[in-house]
Design an enzyme around this catalytic site. Structure first.
Site, PDB file in Angstrom:
ATOM      1  N   SER A  95       0.869  -1.191   0.000  1.00  0.00           N
ATOM      2  CA  SER A  95       0.000   0.000   0.000  1.00  0.00           C
ATOM      3  C   SER A  95       0.894   1.226   0.000  1.00  0.00           C
ATOM      4  O   SER A  95       1.554   1.522   1.002  1.00  0.00           O
ATOM      5  CB  SER A  95      -0.895  -0.006   1.244  1.00  0.00           C
ATOM      6  OG  SER A  95      -1.808  -1.059   1.157  1.00  0.00           O
ATOM      7  N   LYS A 169      -7.458   1.471  -2.715  1.00  0.00           N
ATOM      8  CA  LYS A 169      -7.011   1.052  -1.375  1.00  0.00           C
ATOM      9  C   LYS A 169      -7.194   2.201  -0.378  1.00  0.00           C
ATOM     10  O   LYS A 169      -7.594   1.989   0.767  1.00  0.00           O
ATOM     11  CB  LYS A 169      -5.551   0.589  -1.422  1.00  0.00           C
ATOM     12  CG  LYS A 169      -4.951   0.182  -0.056  1.00  0.00           C
ATOM     13  CD  LYS A 169      -5.691  -0.980   0.589  1.00  0.00           C
ATOM     14  CE  LYS A 169      -5.307  -1.196   2.048  1.00  0.00           C
ATOM     15  NZ  LYS A 169      -4.184  -2.051   2.281  1.00  0.00           N
ATOM     16  N   LYS A 237      -0.272   5.999   8.486  1.00  0.00           N
ATOM     17  CA  LYS A 237       0.364   6.229   7.173  1.00  0.00           C
ATOM     18  C   LYS A 237      -0.705   6.305   6.083  1.00  0.00           C
ATOM     19  O   LYS A 237      -0.689   7.203   5.241  1.00  0.00           O
ATOM     20  CB  LYS A 237       1.343   5.083   6.874  1.00  0.00           C
ATOM     21  CG  LYS A 237       1.942   5.109   5.472  1.00  0.00           C
ATOM     22  CD  LYS A 237       2.338   3.728   4.963  1.00  0.00           C
ATOM     23  CE  LYS A 237       1.164   2.910   4.523  1.00  0.00           C
ATOM     24  NZ  LYS A 237       1.497   1.638   3.861  1.00  0.00           N
TER      25      LYS A 237
END
Length: 289
Positions: A95, A169, A237
């Protein structure tokens, strides 16, 4: 049958690589700390000790790494670039930022290497069960060619050009992050107001508010079991990447911003390595003020 090179044998990478082996592919594995990869031997993997080795002669190279920094380290490395077969396909299942995916997609295309960004959702359980949601960005023919390899790990869907997998995502992580916050508040309210939170979850089953997050993360919150399945630091993140992507498209996401600040406080308070369901602890902290 295609030869697979797999870089990044961590919590997710290990079961994903194992499922590729179970599907009958030959697989070479590389991990910076080799002991994690060693256990794949019993499933038929060849363990390599360098990037050159794992890339060399592989038809498909899969990367499953922690973040942009780790991906940059691998994909900018001459050992990686110079040892790729000209007909190879690189699939980044980490990711990372959509801009990172676009950068490497273009970079590899200029060297006649095919590329897909294919981040996943479903956590370690989805990785074990080969039921991961796999969001793919890239060209249709490259996706078609890689479909069977991806199918060994879960359910792949092509969502658009390179970078689109990462955008999907981020959309996934908005829904996960915000829903974890909603579940944490629901559990907290039940605990404070004297309703049994376990019975509340049962009562909501099958209704509009039911979800995997309510069932699994809700249970973790009630049990106060924050053993990491998905880490808080990683979700922070993701929330930062969500807001950076939104800002670059002049888009405001006020609820995501609020949840990002809550994750940030959690990490600052030493909870970075706990499960992301520990957002419950931030609600708890606010109520102790």
């Amino acid at each position: 049958m295609k030869k697979i090179g797999f870089i990044g044998i961590g919590l997710m990478g290990f079961p994903m690589a194992k499922n590729i082996l179970k599907a009958g592919y030959s697989l070479k594995a590389f991990n910076r700390s080799p002991n994690k990869a060693e256990q794949l031997k019993e499933f038929g993997a060849e363990i390599t000790t360098s990037i050159d080795d794992v890339v060399n002669n592989s038809d498909v190279v899969i990367t499953m790494l922690t973040d942009d920094t780790a991906i940059n380290e691998v994909m900018d490395s001459p050992n990686f670039l110079e040892n790729l077969k000209s007909s190879a396909t690189v699939i980044d299942m980490s990711s990372v930022k959509p801009t990172t995916a676009t950068k490497y997609g273009n970079n590899l295309k200029s060297k006649n290497i095919k590329y897909l960004d294919a981040p996943v959702s479903g956590g370690t359980i989805g990785a074990e069960e080969a039921s991961l949601a796999i969001m793919v960005g890239g060209e249709q023919d490259v996706f078609n060619e890689a479909f069977d390899v991806l199918k060994a790990m879960g359910n792949p869907t092509l969502v658009g050009p390179v970078g689109s997998g990462q955008v999907s995502k981020l959309a996934n992580q908005i829904i996960v992050g915000l829903t974890i916050g909603a579940v944490a508040e629901a559990i907290t309210l039940c605990e404070k107001a004297g309703a049994n939170p376990n019975k509340m979850i049962k009562a909501l089953s099958g209704g509009w508010a039911d979800s995997k997050i309510l069932q699994t993360h809700g249970k973790r919150m009630i049990d106060k079991d924050f053993t990491p399945k998905g880490r808080t630091s990683v979700h922070l993140k993701d929330m930062n990447n969500i807001l950076e992507c939104a800002n670059s498209h002049n888009t405001h996401l006020p609820i995501s911003n609020l949840v990002k600040e809550m994750y940030k406080t959690l990490v600052n308070n030493g909870q970075g390595e706990t499960d992301h369901s520990s957002l419950y602890k931030e609600i708890e902290r606010i109520n102790k003020k």
